[in-house]
Design a protein around this motif. Structure first.
Motif, PDB file in Angstrom:
ATOM      1  N   THR A 124     104.616  92.732  74.239  1.00 37.86           N
ATOM      2  CA  THR A 124     104.847  92.018  75.646  1.00 37.86           C
ATOM      3  C   THR A 124     103.562  91.798  76.082  1.00 37.86           C
ATOM      4  O   THR A 124     102.576  92.476  76.071  1.00 37.86           O
ATOM      5  CB  THR A 124     105.713  93.065  76.543  1.00 37.86           C
ATOM      6  N   ALA A 125     103.362  90.598  76.681  1.00 37.89           N
ATOM      7  CA  ALA A 125     102.116  90.177  77.400  1.00 37.89           C
ATOM      8  C   ALA A 125     102.413  89.694  78.694  1.00 37.89           C
ATOM      9  O   ALA A 125     103.376  89.067  79.007  1.00 37.89           O
ATOM     10  CB  ALA A 125     101.406  88.977  76.652  1.00 37.89           C
ATOM     11  N   VAL A 126     101.360  90.301  79.675  1.00 35.87           N
ATOM     12  CA  VAL A 126     101.640  89.623  81.107  1.00 35.87           C
ATOM     13  C   VAL A 126     100.489  89.113  81.490  1.00 35.87           C
ATOM     14  O   VAL A 126      99.257  89.781  81.285  1.00 35.87           O
ATOM     15  CB  VAL A 126     102.050  90.892  82.106  1.00 35.87           C
ATOM     16  N   TRP A 127     100.203  87.747  81.856  1.00 37.83           N
ATOM     17  CA  TRP A 127      99.400  87.066  82.493  1.00 37.83           C
ATOM     18  C   TRP A 127      99.156  87.223  83.845  1.00 37.83           C
ATOM     19  O   TRP A 127     100.169  86.808  84.646  1.00 37.83           O
ATOM     20  CB  TRP A 127      99.309  85.591  81.931  1.00 37.83           C
ATOM     21  N   PHE A 128      98.030  87.800  84.184  1.00 37.94           N
ATOM     22  CA  PHE A 128      97.966  87.804  86.056  1.00 37.94           C
ATOM     23  C   PHE A 128      97.563  86.442  86.456  1.00 37.94           C
ATOM     24  O   PHE A 128      96.862  85.655  85.777  1.00 37.94           O
ATOM     25  CB  PHE A 128      97.104  89.087  86.275  1.00 37.94           C
ATOM     26  N   GLN A 129      97.947  86.178  87.784  1.00 37.44           N
ATOM     27  CA  GLN A 129      97.752  85.073  88.400  1.00 37.44           C
ATOM     28  C   GLN A 129      96.388  85.322  89.266  1.00 37.44           C
ATOM     29  O   GLN A 129      96.441  86.344  90.127  1.00 37.44           O
ATOM     30  CB  GLN A 129      98.769  84.660  89.262  1.00 37.44           C
ATOM     31  N   GLY A 130      95.502  84.510  89.232  1.00 36.97           N
ATOM     32  CA  GLY A 130      94.351  84.588  90.103  1.00 36.97           C
ATOM     33  C   GLY A 130      93.250  85.245  89.340  1.00 36.97           C
ATOM     34  O   GLY A 130      93.421  86.241  88.524  1.00 36.97           O
ATOM     35  N   CYS A 131      92.020  84.437  89.407  1.00 36.90           N
ATOM     36  CA  CYS A 131      90.723  84.932  88.564  1.00 36.90           C
ATOM     37  C   CYS A 131      89.503  84.465  89.709  1.00 36.90           C
ATOM     38  O   CYS A 131      89.344  83.261  89.849  1.00 36.90           O
ATOM     39  CB  CYS A 131      90.774  84.677  87.484  1.00 36.90           C
ATOM     40  N   SER A 132      88.768  85.726  90.043  1.00 40.49           N
ATOM     41  CA  SER A 132      87.496  85.522  90.694  1.00 40.49           C
ATOM     42  C   SER A 132      86.393  85.207  89.823  1.00 40.49           C
ATOM     43  O   SER A 132      85.249  84.845  90.310  1.00 40.49           O
ATOM     44  CB  SER A 132      87.268  86.408  91.772  1.00 40.49           C
ATOM     45  N   ILE A 133      86.501  85.463  88.561  1.00 41.74           N
ATOM     46  CA  ILE A 133      85.159  85.306  87.833  1.00 41.74           C
ATOM     47  C   ILE A 133      85.043  83.940  87.474  1.00 41.74           C
ATOM     48  O   ILE A 133      83.768  83.396  87.256  1.00 41.74           O
ATOM     49  CB  ILE A 133      85.553  86.165  86.669  1.00 41.74           C
ATOM     50  N   ASP A 177     100.866 102.454  74.244  1.00 46.56           N
ATOM     51  CA  ASP A 177     100.377 101.417  73.854  1.00 46.56           C
ATOM     52  C   ASP A 177      99.954 100.020  74.731  1.00 46.56           C
ATOM     53  O   ASP A 177     100.507  99.005  74.816  1.00 46.56           O
ATOM     54  CB  ASP A 177     101.276 100.802  72.688  1.00 46.56           C
ATOM     55  N   ILE A 178      99.035 100.351  75.717  1.00 48.49           N
ATOM     56  CA  ILE A 178      98.635  99.451  76.670  1.00 48.49           C
ATOM     57  C   ILE A 178      97.083  98.934  76.561  1.00 48.49           C
ATOM     58  O   ILE A 178      96.451  99.936  76.434  1.00 48.49           O
ATOM     59  CB  ILE A 178      98.777 100.054  78.246  1.00 48.49           C
ATOM     60  N   ILE A 179      97.251  97.593  76.208  1.00 46.42           N
ATOM     61  CA  ILE A 179      95.862  97.048  76.181  1.00 46.42           C
ATOM     62  C   ILE A 179      95.464  96.202  77.178  1.00 46.42           C
ATOM     63  O   ILE A 179      96.468  95.450  77.730  1.00 46.42           O
ATOM     64  CB  ILE A 179      95.781  96.147  74.745  1.00 46.42           C
ATOM     65  N   MET A 180      94.394  96.173  77.993  1.00 44.08           N
ATOM     66  CA  MET A 180      94.018  95.253  79.161  1.00 44.08           C
ATOM     67  C   MET A 180      92.742  94.491  78.753  1.00 44.08           C
ATOM     68  O   MET A 180      91.882  95.041  78.305  1.00 44.08           O
ATOM     69  CB  MET A 180      93.741  96.131  80.399  1.00 44.08           C
ATOM     70  N   PHE A 181      92.739  93.112  78.920  1.00 42.66           N
ATOM     71  CA  PHE A 181      91.466  92.385  78.752  1.00 42.66           C
ATOM     72  C   PHE A 181      91.090  91.836  80.356  1.00 42.66           C
ATOM     73  O   PHE A 181      92.029  91.671  81.264  1.00 42.66           O
ATOM     74  CB  PHE A 181      91.919  91.095  78.229  1.00 42.66           C
ATOM     75  N   THR A 182      89.866  92.275  80.448  1.00 42.44           N
ATOM     76  CA  THR A 182      89.274  91.890  81.839  1.00 42.44           C
ATOM     77  C   THR A 182      87.991  91.179  81.805  1.00 42.44           C
ATOM     78  O   THR A 182      87.225  91.489  80.709  1.00 42.44           O
ATOM     79  CB  THR A 182      89.070  93.313  82.440  1.00 42.44           C
ATOM     80  N   GLY A 183      87.630  90.322  82.607  1.00 39.69           N
ATOM     81  CA  GLY A 183      86.806  89.370  82.424  1.00 39.69           C
ATOM     82  C   GLY A 183      85.414  90.188  82.936  1.00 39.69           C
ATOM     83  O   GLY A 183      84.501  89.714  83.213  1.00 39.69           O
ATOM     84  N   GLY A 210     104.253  97.439  72.408  1.00 40.22           N
ATOM     85  CA  GLY A 210     103.202  97.706  73.393  1.00 40.22           C
ATOM     86  C   GLY A 210     103.021  96.571  74.121  1.00 40.22           C
ATOM     87  O   GLY A 210     103.824  95.521  74.379  1.00 40.22           O
ATOM     88  N   LEU A 211     102.147  96.657  75.165  1.00 39.01           N
ATOM     89  CA  LEU A 211     101.650  95.686  76.375  1.00 39.01           C
ATOM     90  C   LEU A 211     100.589  95.415  76.214  1.00 39.01           C
ATOM     91  O   LEU A 211      99.548  95.952  76.099  1.00 39.01           O
ATOM     92  CB  LEU A 211     102.153  96.432  77.538  1.00 39.01           C
ATOM     93  N   THR A 212     100.197  94.176  76.562  1.00 42.75           N
ATOM     94  CA  THR A 212      98.972  93.455  76.625  1.00 42.75           C
ATOM     95  C   THR A 212      98.787  93.014  78.123  1.00 42.75           C
ATOM     96  O   THR A 212      99.678  92.079  78.420  1.00 42.75           O
ATOM     97  CB  THR A 212      98.548  92.306  75.648  1.00 42.75           C
ATOM     98  N   LEU A 213      97.773  93.157  78.841  1.00 39.07           N
ATOM     99  CA  LEU A 213      97.644  92.620  80.268  1.00 39.07           C
ATOM    100  C   LEU A 213      96.437  91.662  80.185  1.00 39.07           C
ATOM    101  O   LEU A 213      95.427  92.004  79.556  1.00 39.07           O
ATOM    102  CB  LEU A 213      97.212  93.807  81.099  1.00 39.07           C
ATOM    103  N   LEU A 214      96.611  90.499  80.752  1.00 37.60           N
ATOM    104  CA  LEU A 214      95.399  89.563  80.472  1.00 37.60           C
ATOM    105  C   LEU A 214      95.640  88.479  81.668  1.00 37.60           C
ATOM    106  O   LEU A 214      96.494  88.677  82.766  1.00 37.60           O
ATOM    107  CB  LEU A 214      95.227  88.888  79.069  1.00 37.60           C
ATOM    108  N   GLY A 215      94.760  87.327  81.605  1.00 39.91           N
ATOM    109  CA  GLY A 215      94.914  86.562  82.605  1.00 39.91           C
ATOM    110  C   GLY A 215      94.426  85.247  82.669  1.00 39.91           C
ATOM    111  O   GLY A 215      94.363  84.865  81.418  1.00 39.91           O
TER     112      GLY A 215
END
Ligand code: SF4
Length: 196
Positions: free
Chosen positions: A19-28, A92-98, A63-68
């Motif tokens: 499962t993938a969740v794209w977050f809304q909003g990015c200050s980078i 199984d949680i993976i997070m991508f962060t900028g 598993g879950l992937t968090l990204l945005g």
């Protein structure tokens, strides 16, 4: 919390059927970001951490992937989401962060989110290192951080020289999941013409 997208199943945002969740909003706001429509923190849809956790568990993926967007720009809500998932024994949680790993650890709120993941992939998207040599990862500057032992083997032998995308066709839109493409790639051009 503001969410851009929830994809119940994808095979191109990490290992297995996730499962993938794209977050809304990015200050980078990295130059050449492939998801500029996810920069505005007021866009997207509002969900409670509880409802999002229920939707993720209901999908029953591997598993879950968090990204945005940028997941850590909503650290409070994301921490609540991860606490719900961990209470439900979700693994199984993976997070991508900028944010770089140093920036993640420089702020207690961000670090406390990272501690609830199994693997964090940190650092902004950099065109100089893109599309990069590693599967699922946009640019070569991004760094891998195992928080638990779950992904140790994968990190020790990360797949190289594989780039893949997945096309999702809905009623009024076409979306492409997967690793960012080079700006001169034909498919990237098609994607941009569609006003993604
Ligand atoms: S951190 Fe991610 S979403 Fe934000 S600008 Fe960079 S690549 Fe785009």
């Amino acid at each position: 919390m503001r969410i851009a997208r929830l994809e119940e199943y994808t095979r191109v945002e990490g290992p297995g059927r996730r499962t993938a969740v794209w977050f809304q909003g990015c200050s980078i706001v990295c130059p050449q970001c492939c998801n500029p429509e996810m920069h505005d923190p007021a866009a997207g849809i509002e969900m409670t951490p509880e409802d999002l956790a229920d939707a993720i568990v209901h999908a029953r993926a591997e598993g879950l992937t968090l990204l945005g967007g940028e997941p850590l720009d909503q650290s409070d809500e994301l921490r609540q989401l991860l606490l719900h998932l961990r209470n439900l024994h979700y693994q199984d949680i993976i997070m991508f962060t900028g944010y770089t790993w140093e920036q993640v650890n420089a702020e207690r709120e961000r670090a406390s989110v990272a501690e609830l993941c199994d693997l964090v992939i940190a650092g902004p998207f950099e065109t100089a290192g893109a599309p990069g040599r590693r599967r699922w990862i946009g640019s070569d500057n991004q760094t891998l951080h195992c928080i638990t032992g779950r992904y140790l083997e994968l990190v020790a032998d990360w797949p190289q020289f594989v780039k893949e995308v997945e096309i999702v066709i809905g009623d009024n839109e076409m979306l492409i999941n997967g690793t960012p493409l080079a700006a001169d790639d034909e498919l990237a051009g098609l994607f941009m013409q569609k006003g993604e």
